[in-house]
Design a protein around this motif. Structure first.
Motif, mmCIF file in Angstrom:
data_model
loop_
_atom_site.group_PDB
_atom_site.id
_atom_site.type_symbol
_atom_site.label_atom_id
_atom_site.label_comp_id
_atom_site.label_asym_id
_atom_site.label_seq_id
_atom_site.Cartn_x
_atom_site.Cartn_y
_atom_site.Cartn_z
ATOM 1 N N LYS A 79 34.786 23.670 23.291
ATOM 2 C CA LYS A 79 33.441 23.389 23.790
ATOM 3 C C LYS A 79 33.478 22.787 25.185
ATOM 4 O O LYS A 79 32.642 23.082 26.036
ATOM 5 C CB LYS A 79 32.738 22.436 22.828
ATOM 6 C CG LYS A 79 32.468 23.049 21.458
ATOM 7 C CD LYS A 79 31.733 22.047 20.568
ATOM 8 C CE LYS A 79 31.452 22.660 19.196
ATOM 9 N NZ LYS A 79 30.733 21.709 18.308
ATOM 10 N N ASN A 80 34.448 21.917 25.410
ATOM 11 C CA ASN A 80 34.561 21.251 26.709
ATOM 12 C C ASN A 80 35.655 21.853 27.582
ATOM 13 O O ASN A 80 35.994 21.276 28.613
ATOM 14 C CB ASN A 80 34.838 19.759 26.508
ATOM 15 C CG ASN A 80 33.729 19.074 25.761
ATOM 16 O OD1 ASN A 80 32.546 19.297 26.043
ATOM 17 N ND2 ASN A 80 34.088 18.233 24.793
ATOM 18 N N ARG B 79 38.760 21.919 27.080
ATOM 19 C CA ARG B 79 39.859 20.959 27.163
ATOM 20 C C ARG B 79 40.839 21.225 26.010
ATOM 21 O O ARG B 79 40.453 21.739 24.959
ATOM 22 C CB ARG B 79 39.350 19.513 27.042
ATOM 23 C CG ARG B 79 38.426 19.065 28.184
ATOM 24 C CD ARG B 79 39.222 18.836 29.460
ATOM 25 N NE ARG B 79 38.415 18.152 30.471
ATOM 26 C CZ ARG B 79 37.646 18.774 31.346
ATOM 27 N NH1 ARG B 79 37.551 20.096 31.332
ATOM 28 N NH2 ARG B 79 36.952 18.072 32.249
ATOM 29 N N LYS C 54 43.055 21.532 31.185
ATOM 30 C CA LYS C 54 41.694 21.991 31.476
ATOM 31 C C LYS C 54 41.771 23.460 31.835
ATOM 32 O O LYS C 54 42.630 23.860 32.621
ATOM 33 C CB LYS C 54 41.097 21.186 32.641
ATOM 34 C CG LYS C 54 39.690 21.617 33.024
ATOM 35 C CD LYS C 54 39.190 20.804 34.201
ATOM 36 C CE LYS C 54 37.783 21.255 34.593
ATOM 37 N NZ LYS C 54 37.255 20.502 35.763
#
Length: 1757
Positions: free
Chosen positions: A195-196, A198, A247
């Motif tokens: 979702k992020n 990460r 990331k």
């Protein structure tokens, strides 16, 4: 309705299309769903054209667990720029590096910048590095050409953080991943936050589980790891844990943050809490991304390999302060000069430090610089010695080459070369360059000319090859070629010395490629090796030991075949057994060995293997668990007879232990390999092996091999070959088919020594070498000139100073850290031995020209000596970073020093038997010995050498900690102390604690400890002190490691004591002989005056007693004698109540104790002990109850002739059934041995034979004193009344203008035939000092001896007595040793209590049984009962414990009943001492006897044999090449029970026979009277005399100790040195009972009859009285053998009557047959061939003739 085909086709087409579109949609939906659910690619990517800026920090810390301890470390911070230049090539630029040091308490202290070292590191980072990076994996790394390896490894540490292995289908997985540490097991855990965008990746590595680990070990080639041991018990453990923050977006994945933490824990003692740790941390943080790439370097970058850490090829930096080379020549010169100066001043500590510094300098300089320094100092002996020692220890290529040049150029003498060569080969770093130099040593002419140097070089070369090939799996053959060439050349020339050297060097190398060469020296695999000496076979077997570590399977196969080959010498097979067990065989092989032992004919091999299995079975070493279990099973398969073999058979002695807590242990083994030709071991090998943390090391091994050594010792110049006996035996041997005399054995003594498993030297000494040595020294083969020359050399005096510095160890274990710096664990040690001596010796009168050694007994010798030996040992253990640039970590220093000065003048008057030694007193404090240890945290760097940081790990001052606080209730404390006192065994009475002069400062919870123990000898002006100091960190964690961390010191100091008058000198004078009385110093006694004497003689005796100060001692005894009844009724003095025995009316233990206490005057102490006994009784109630019952039983039985034991049973009427004396042996079968009492031989009271089993009986028996000892002790007789002293020794301090002070010792002895007594008196010669020591030992009678020791004021303060007596224990002969201590000092009691604490555990470990029962409080008794000639029972009775064991094996046989002739026994007055020794010696000698038809051989084998009439049998013969004697026997025709013997000795022919009922003697055919001893005039070594009813012959120089003959019985006893050298019916005297029936050809007979018949001497059929001849026989009928018709011939000839004679009596015997085809022309009678060399195919029974009738014999007139 008809169907249209076209419409059907259209419908079908439409349906198909609809289905197709539906399937495509479904597939598309599934594909989209899968794509949506798939994990994002997490492999990091750097984009082209961009530069990624990171911040980097690396930190390394070293320290111990626990707060408040100093740690050391370094930190590197820098900025990183990473840019991608191609698909896989990337650039890395390190910017702004900064190196900081940490030294202090973490985290209180701050980092200290190191600016100069930062500049050095920044210089190598000025250019960019290139590396390959693809899919998260780092490939090759490229660095500038001149970049130091340190900087490249730091880059590896940085790039190691980017090494990520992603599995797209798994989130948790394990794999072997490459990194800076090598290829190690790695576990990944991935957490994806899609979702992020990460992701977090965690990975951990187990650094103990690596396929290809980056590690470098030096000096550890001789330490063998255990590959099968579990990983959890390793003492070095390490792990790495890394975390990545990722990331990702559509352009790729980027590392934004990464951390890594590495931990190494080192536990030197394998304690979970006692560890030293290294922690390395890394942090990588993304700072920025720029769009400008890094400029590509213009210079060419060099490929530096992969991520794997690279070690420097240079030698490691020693753990000493770093040295910056500015002017190498000047620094070496300065260091060497300072070194010699410190040595001359006696500063051993500073000399050792400078020596290590010089070793480090030699590792850094070039060969030219070394040669330059040599030219400068070679001519100066002090500098030369230090120079050579440092060069040897350096171990560099240039220093090794330097030594080679100097030996080649003859710059070193042979003794210098002999010292430096072993050291140089041991310390040199093995690499291609040094091995080339080592191979050139082998061909050096100067070394080839010196045999000693040649041996050292070849052995050293083999060790170098072993070290070089320790790591690689493949060893180049060219390295082994010189050793193989030496072996081949020695074999071709049959040069035994070179064969031994080659095999030992090959054994040192330990490479499997040498196996084929070794097998050529073993007869099992090469028939040509059969002719080689057995010692070469043994050396070949031992050469396989080290090879077994690399190829155990192959060596196991070879050694097993050698072990099974019974044609080899026993010692060779025993060596093979040792090698076989070194390979750790599995159960099937061990079981096969055990099975073979059941049919083994060599008892030497069987005994050795069995005892070796027993030694392995009791081992507790983890590495040998499987082997121990296999041996435990194997020994159960073997016959118990192997456990009962005597000392004559080979054994393995094993001792050792292992701590499973600390994973360390050691074993000591002795291999005793007996030879059939010797009484004692011919090969002795002893070794010590250490185990530590699953590694094993052979610390030391020493071997001694002796062969025919007795021939050198005998040294008889008797020309045996010139005598008639020698010629007769030569001719006689020809009459026996296949006869062979024993091969000659050259005397040889061989020894070798191995250090760390490597043989460093060996020597073979034979008779030739000894003679050559004497000739080279004196020019004569006589030994007397050697003695004279040695005395003359000593007279010239000894003067000089000697120094021996050496490196004793340098072990290193280096592994990389994640930061890119090495972690080193090292252990280094250096020893420095010094000796300065000046000795001047003068003899008067001088030695004459015709010197005889006896002249030395009439000379006076004056010796003036000043000797100052010193030893200093320094060991350094380090953990940390140790590089040429900087050092950071922990150092542990341990020192041992010993220093003494011996300056004295001595005068030895041999004629007067006087010795006088004078020395100076203590004038200043001298440290005799000291041990110190300190632990430091250190930080050093090359650029700032003067800014060294060295701090104790344990800082000064106290650390506030809860561990230092102690809470304890006073009530609880008092109870604990009470409990502690109650549970201390009362072996010796506990008394009050005497105050000692000591300084003591110690408390629980503190970390400092200081104590000083001093003992003053004021009369000599000296005081000896033991000082103990400790300041450690054990208050943090109670481990051995923390106990060592800090400061420890233990030292022994000798210092002067202030006295009223100065002491000029200390003198010791010893006078032996009649003049001893004149040396006794008269001291006025402070005791009461003597009674007036009535004669001059009495005055002299009284004066002598007064001089010795012992008149009060004998006054006490006299009072006891005169008032014996009164004293006995009221109070018993300690002198009379020493020994206790059971009585008919026993007293209680309490009354006995109180009576004894009254005598000692220590009633309160005894009351306290009685209270302890009562407490013990409460604790063991059952024992107390049984005590009461048995005590009453004993009392009731005392009135009758029998005594009832506690096991007596009652019938229904209540009557007891008691066992009388006649039934005593039956009692023993049911009662434990501790229930019986010892009965002395001279004890007449029969009711003391058996006492009850209760513990109170033993206690109550203490009330009655033993008459023999009590009489001796209550009426002591001063031997000076009738005997002068035989020795006087006076130690005194001579003072200025004052009376001397000191001590004197006087020795008296009474050597009466019936009784021997000795008395020793030691007293102070100071007038006011009444301290004395009195010792008295005597033989009371032929069965009892006693001794007493008293000391204190007039010998009245303390007393210990002992008694030894023979008697019976149960029904067995026994010996009792009793010790009593009426009063002893408190220090002795403390020592005894400490010993008593560990005694039960030690007894349990040794297999002894224990029983809690009380005995006399001040007495201990040990009884040893001989239950058989080879076993004994032991009972040890202590005050509260009885320890016992049964059937303990004795090393030597001891006859329990007299079996020797009365004339052979010594005087009965000395039975207690001499009979034991005499009986053992008699049992060692070989006896052979013939009585009627019973024959007993030398080996003790007994069989029945009826001799044929008138046929001489060879009973005993010397079968050695000397052929010294022959003994034959025949049965006379007149009477079946009479026999005649014939002895051939030198030129004498002795006949002993019976005629007319009387024994007759003929010598050389002449009748000789038997009533007068006969000694031939030409040979006085033979004596024939009458003895009892027969004759005896003694010829010890010819090997016959004694021969006895009485017509019906014959017995011969031969000398020790005839072992293995005899043959005949009496056997070979080799202890090989399984091979007793050896015929003259060596063939083993099937039964006793055929064996005895084979030794019949054949005579002429017509002229001789014996008509028996030997013939080969064959099976007359065809035999189906091997499916063919065959005929079979006997392997050995069989007795048949001569031609023309017929057999009147036969006996069946078993004979082996060899079969050949029926059409074979083989005829053994014609070809006289040896059938025993053929195979034995059939065993059959045939008839042997024993009597013949020759009526039809035709003989020519």
């Amino acid at each position: 309705m008809p169907v249209n085909n076209s419409s059907i086709k259209a419908a079908h087409f439409a349906l198909c299309h609809s289905v197709t579109f539906s399937m495509k949609g479904l597939i598309l939906a599934l594909v989209l769903a899968l794509v949506g659910a798939q994990k994002h690619d997490l492999e990091p990517v750097f984009h082209t054209g961009k530069t990624y800026l990171y911040g980097y920090e690396g930190l390394i810390l070293h320290g111990l667990q626990g707060r408040g301890l100093v740690i050391a470390g370094v930190k590197l911070t820098c900025k990183l720029q990473i840019s991608r230049v191609s698909r896989s090539d990337h650039l890395l630029q390190v910017q702004s590096p900064k190196l900081e040091e940490y030294h202090g308490l973490w985290p209180l202290d701050s980092f200290t910048p190191s600016s100069k070292l930062t500049e050095t590191i920044a210089a190598c980072f000025s250019q960019a590095f290139k590396f390959e990076y693809n899919e998260g994996r780092v490939g090759s790394i490229y660095a500038p050409e001149d970049c130091p390896i340190l900087c490249t490894n730091i880059v590896r540490g940085i790039l190691n953080m980017m090494q990520i292995t992603i599995k797209k289908s798994q989130n948790v997985y394990e794999l072997q991943e490459a990194g800076i540490e090598g290829i190690c097991q790695t576990r990944y855990v991935i957490q994806d936050d899609s979702k992020n965008n990460r992701a977090t990746i965690s990975k951990s590595k187990d650094l103990t589980d690596c396929q290809d680990r980056a590690v470098k070990n030096t000096g550890m080639a001789y330490i063998r790891p255990c590959p099968t041991c579990p990983l959890k018990v390793r003492n070095v453990k390490g792990t790495v844990m890394s975390t990545y923050k990722m990331k990702y977006d559509d352009s790729g994945v980027l590392i934004t943050f990464a951390t890594s933490e590495q931990v190494y824990q080192v536990s030197p003692f394998n304690e979970p809490d006692g560890t030293a740790g290294m922690e390395a941390r890394q942090a990588l943080v993304l700072v920025d991304i720029k769009n400008t790439p890094i400029n590509v370097p213009e210079t060419q970058l060099q490929n530096q390999g992969s991520l794997r850490y690279h070690f420097s090829e240079e030698l490691f930096q020693m753990p000493i302060p770093l040295i910056r080379i500015k002017n190498a020549d000047g620094q070496l010169t300065e260091t060497l000069q300072q070194l010699v100066k410190n040595n001359e001043e006696g500063d051993t500590k500073e000399s050792s430090a400078k020596f290590l510094q010089m070793v480090q300098l030699f590792r850094l300089v070039t060969l030219d610089q070394i040669n330059s320094l040599w030219e400068q100092f070679a001519s100066e002996p002090p500098y030369r010695h230090w120079f050579l020692s440092a060069v040897c220890a350096a171990g560099a290529t240039d220093t090794f080459q330097f030594l080679k040049q100097k030996i080649h150029d003859k710059k070193l003498n042979i003794w210098e070369a002999a010292v430096v060569l072993p050291l140089a080969f041991h310390f040199v770093m093995p690499n291609k360059q040094t091995l080339e130099v080592a191979s050139s040593f082998l061909t050096c002419p100067q070394i080839q000319k010196a045999p000693m140097l040649r041996i050292l070089v070849y052995l050293g070369y083999g060790s170098m090859v072993n070290k070089y090939c320790a790591q690689p799996s493949f060893c180049p053959n060219e390295l082994l070629q010189p050793l193989h060439d030496l072996a081949a050349e020695a074999a071709s020339r049959s040069h035994a010395e070179d064969m031994a050297l080659a095999l030992k060097a090959i054994g040192n190398a330990g490479e499997p490629a040498s196996i084929k060469r070794i097998l050529k020296f073993l007869p099992t695999f090469s028939p040509a090796a059969t002719s080689l000496p057995s010692r070469i076979h043994a050396d070949a077997v031992l050469a396989l030991r080290k090879i077994a570590r690399k190829d155990p399977a192959k060596v196991r196969e070879i050694s097993l075949q050698i072990f099974m080959d019974n044609t080899l010498a026993p010692n060779v097979r025993m060596m093979a057994c040792v090698v076989l067990f070194e390979t750790k065989p599995a159960l099937p092989i061990v079981a096969a060995m055990a099975t073979s032992l059941l049919s083994e004919t060599s008892l030497q091999v069987a005994s050795f293997t069995y005892s070796h299995m027993k030694a392995l079975a009791v081992g507790r070493i983890p590495q040998l668990y499987n082997l121990s279990a296999a041996c435990n099973i194997a020994i159960k398969l073997l016959s118990p007879r192997l456990d009962r073999l005597s000392y004559r058979y080979s054994k393995v002695i094993h001792a050792g232990g292992y701590s499973h807590v600390y994973k360390a242990g050691a074993i000591w083994r002795v291999y005793l390999m007996n030879s059939p030709n010797t009484m004692f071991p011919s090969d002795i090998i002893t070794k010590v092996r250490g185990y530590y943390a699953n590694t094993a090391t052979d610390i030391i091994e020493v071997a001694l091999r002796s062969q025919s050594l007795i021939n050198i010792i005998r040294q008889q110049n008797i020309p045996f070959a010139e005598y008639d006996t020698y010629k007769t035996l030569k001719e006689l041997g020809k009459t026996f088919l296949g006869w062979k005399e024993l091969p000659p054995e050259d005397p040889l003594v061989s020894t070798y020594i191995k250090i760390l498993g490597q043989e460093i030297a060996f020597v073979d000494i034979d008779n030739k070498v000894i003679q050559q040595t004497i000739m080279s020294l004196t020019g004569s083969s006589n030994w007397q000139p050697v003695v004279k020359k040695a005395v003359e050399e000593v007279q010239r005096g000894i003067s000089g100073q000697w120094t021996l510095p050496a490196m004793v160890a340098e072990l290193r274990h280096v592994v990389p850290t994640v930061v890119g710096m090495p972690l080193e664990l090292s252990l280094s040690g250096a020893v420095l031995a010094q000796a300065a001596a000046y000795v001047d010796i003068q003899l008067s009168p001088p030695l004459s020209d015709n010197f005889r050694p006896s002249q030395l007994l009439e000379t006076n010798t004056d010796i003036h000596a000043d000797i100052q030996p010193k030893v200093y040992f320094h060991m350094i253990a380090t953990m940390g970073i140790n590089m040429q640039y900087f050092q950071s970590g922990l150092e542990f220093h341990a020192e041992f020093s010993a220093n003494t000065t011996m300056k004295f003048d001595a005068t030895v008057n041999m004629k007067e038997k006087n010795l006088k030694i004078e020395t100076l007193p203590c004038h200043q404090e001298v440290e005799l010995a000291a041990v110190r240890s300190e632990a430091y945290a250190i930080s050093r760097n090359m650029e700032e050498a003067d800014s060294e940081k060295k701090t104790h790990i344990l800082p000064e001052g106290e650390i506030t900690s809860i561990f230092n606080q102690k809470f304890q209730s006073s009530e609880i404390s008092s109870r604990a102390e009470s409990w502690k006192q109650r549970n201390i065994p009362s072996v010796i009475f506990k008394g009050y604690q005497q105050a000692s002069e000591e300084e003591h400062r110690h408390s629980v919870g503190q970390r400092s400890y200081e104590r000083v123990f001093c003992r003053e000898l004021s009369s000599l002006g000296c005081s000896a002190c033991l000082s103990l100091k400790s300041r450690n960190s054990a208050f943090l964690r109670n481990t051995y490691l923390h106990k060592l961390v800090g400061e420890l010191e233990a030292k022994i100091v000798l210092k002067p004591v202030h006295t009223d008058a100065d002491i000029e000198k200390i003198q010791l004078e010893i006078q032996v002989g009649p003049k001893a009385a004149s040396k006794i110093i008269n001291v006025a006694s402070s005791g009461s005056k003597e009674e007036e004497e009535t004669s001059l003689y009495e005055n002299i005796k009284a004066k002598l007693k007064k001089i010795l100060g012992i008149e009060n001692v004998f006054k006490v005894a006299n009072k006891t004698r005169h008032h014996k009844k009164r004293i006995h009724s009221k109070v018993k003095i300690a002198v009379t109540d020493l020994w206790v025995e059971p009585s008919a009316n026993p007293l209680s233990s309490s009354s006995s104790s109180s009576t004894a206490s009254s005598a000692d005057g220590n009633e309160p102490e005894d009351k306290h002990e009685n209270e302890e006994i009562r407490q013990f009784g409460k604790k063991h109630g059952s024992s107390s109850r049984s005590s009461k019952g048995s005590s009453s039983s004993s009392s009731a039985g005392s009135d009758s002739s029998t005594i009832c034991s506690s096991s007596s049973r009652e019938n229904s009427s209540g009557d007891k059934h008691c066992t009388g004396d006649s039934e005593y042996p039956n009692q023993q079968a049911y009662l434990p041995i501790y229930q019986f009492w010892f009965k002395p031989t001279d004890e007449q009271d029969s009711q003391r034979e058996v006492l009850n089993s209760s513990s109170s009986s033993s206690s109550s028996s203490s009330s009655v004193s033993d008459e023999g000892i009590s009489t001796a002790m209550s009426q002591p007789k001063f031997l000076g009344d009738s005997k002068p002293p035989i020795l006087a020794a006076i130690l005194r301090a001579i003072r200025r203008n004052e009376q001397p002070t000191g001590f004197q010792l006087v020795l008296y002895a009474d050597r009466q035939p019936v009784r021997f007594r000795i008395q020793i008196f030691v007293s102070s010669i100071t007038e006011a000092n009444r301290w004395k020591l009195c010792a008295d030992a005597s033989v009371i009678n032929s069965h009892k001896a006693s001794g007493s020791l008293k000391w204190g004021t007039d010998c009245q303060d303390y007393h210990i007595a002992t008694q030894i007596a023979t008697g019976k224990f149960a029904s067995h002969p026994a010996m009792q040793m009793k010790l009593v201590w009426p009063k002893v000092p408190s220090s002795v009691r403390r020592t005894a209590r400490w010993f008593y604490r560990y005694l039960p555990g030690a007894a349990y470990m040794l297999g002894y049984s224990q029983r809690q029962q009380r005995g006399p409080s001040r007495q201990t008794t040990m009884v040893m009962a001989l239950t058989s000639p080879r076993t004994c029972d032991v009972v040890l009775r202590l005050p509260e414990l009885t320890i016992y064991n049964r059937a303990i094996r004795l090393p030597l046989p001891f006859p329990s009943s007299p079996g020797t002739l009365t004339s052979m026994l010594p005087s009965p007055d000395w039975d207690i001492f001499s009979q034991t020794t005499f009986s053992i010696i008699e049992n060692l000698k070989a006896h052979c006897s013939v009585s009627q038809n019973v024959i007993t051989t030398f080996n003790g084998v007994e069989f029945n044999y009826s001799m044929p009439v008138n046929c001489f049998h060879i009973l005993a013969q010397d079968c050695s090449p000397e052929l010294k004697f022959l003994v034959m026997m025949k049965r006379l025709e007149e009477a079946a029970d009479l026999m005649a013997i014939n002895v051939r000795l030198a030129s004498h022919k002795v006949d002993m026979y019976v005629s007319n009922g009387r024994i007759q003697l003929k010598i050389n055919g002449v009748q000789t009277p038997t009533d007068v001893p006969y000694t031939p005039s030409s040979d006085a070594s033979m004596l024939i005399s009458s003895e009892k009813e027969g004759l005896s012959l003694k010829a010890p120089e010819y090997g016959i100790d004694k021969l006895y003959y009485d017509g019906h019985r014959f017995e011969i006893r031969v000398a020790f040195w005839m072992a293995g050298k005899t043959c005949g019916i009496c056997g070979r005297y080799d202890a090989e009972k399984e091979r007793e029936y050896q015929m003259p050809s060596g063939y083993l007979a099937k039964d006793a009859v055929s064996f005895a018949q084979s030794w019949i001497v054949s005579e002429d059929a017509c002229a001789g009285a014996c008509k028996l001849q030997r013939r080969f026989v064959k099976v007359e009928k065809p035999v189906a053998f091997d499916k063919k018709v065959s005929k079979c011939f006997s392997m050995e000839p069989v007795l048949h009557c001569a031609e023309g004679c017929s057999a009147t009596r036969t006996v069946p015997i078993s004979v082996g047959f060899h079969c050949v085809p029926a059409d074979s022309t083989l005829n053994p009678e014609e070809e006289q061939m040896r059938l025993d060399q053929k195979s034995e195919d059939v065993v059959s029974t045939v008839d042997a003739h024993t009597a013949c009738s020759c009526e039809q014999q035709s003989c020519s007139a």
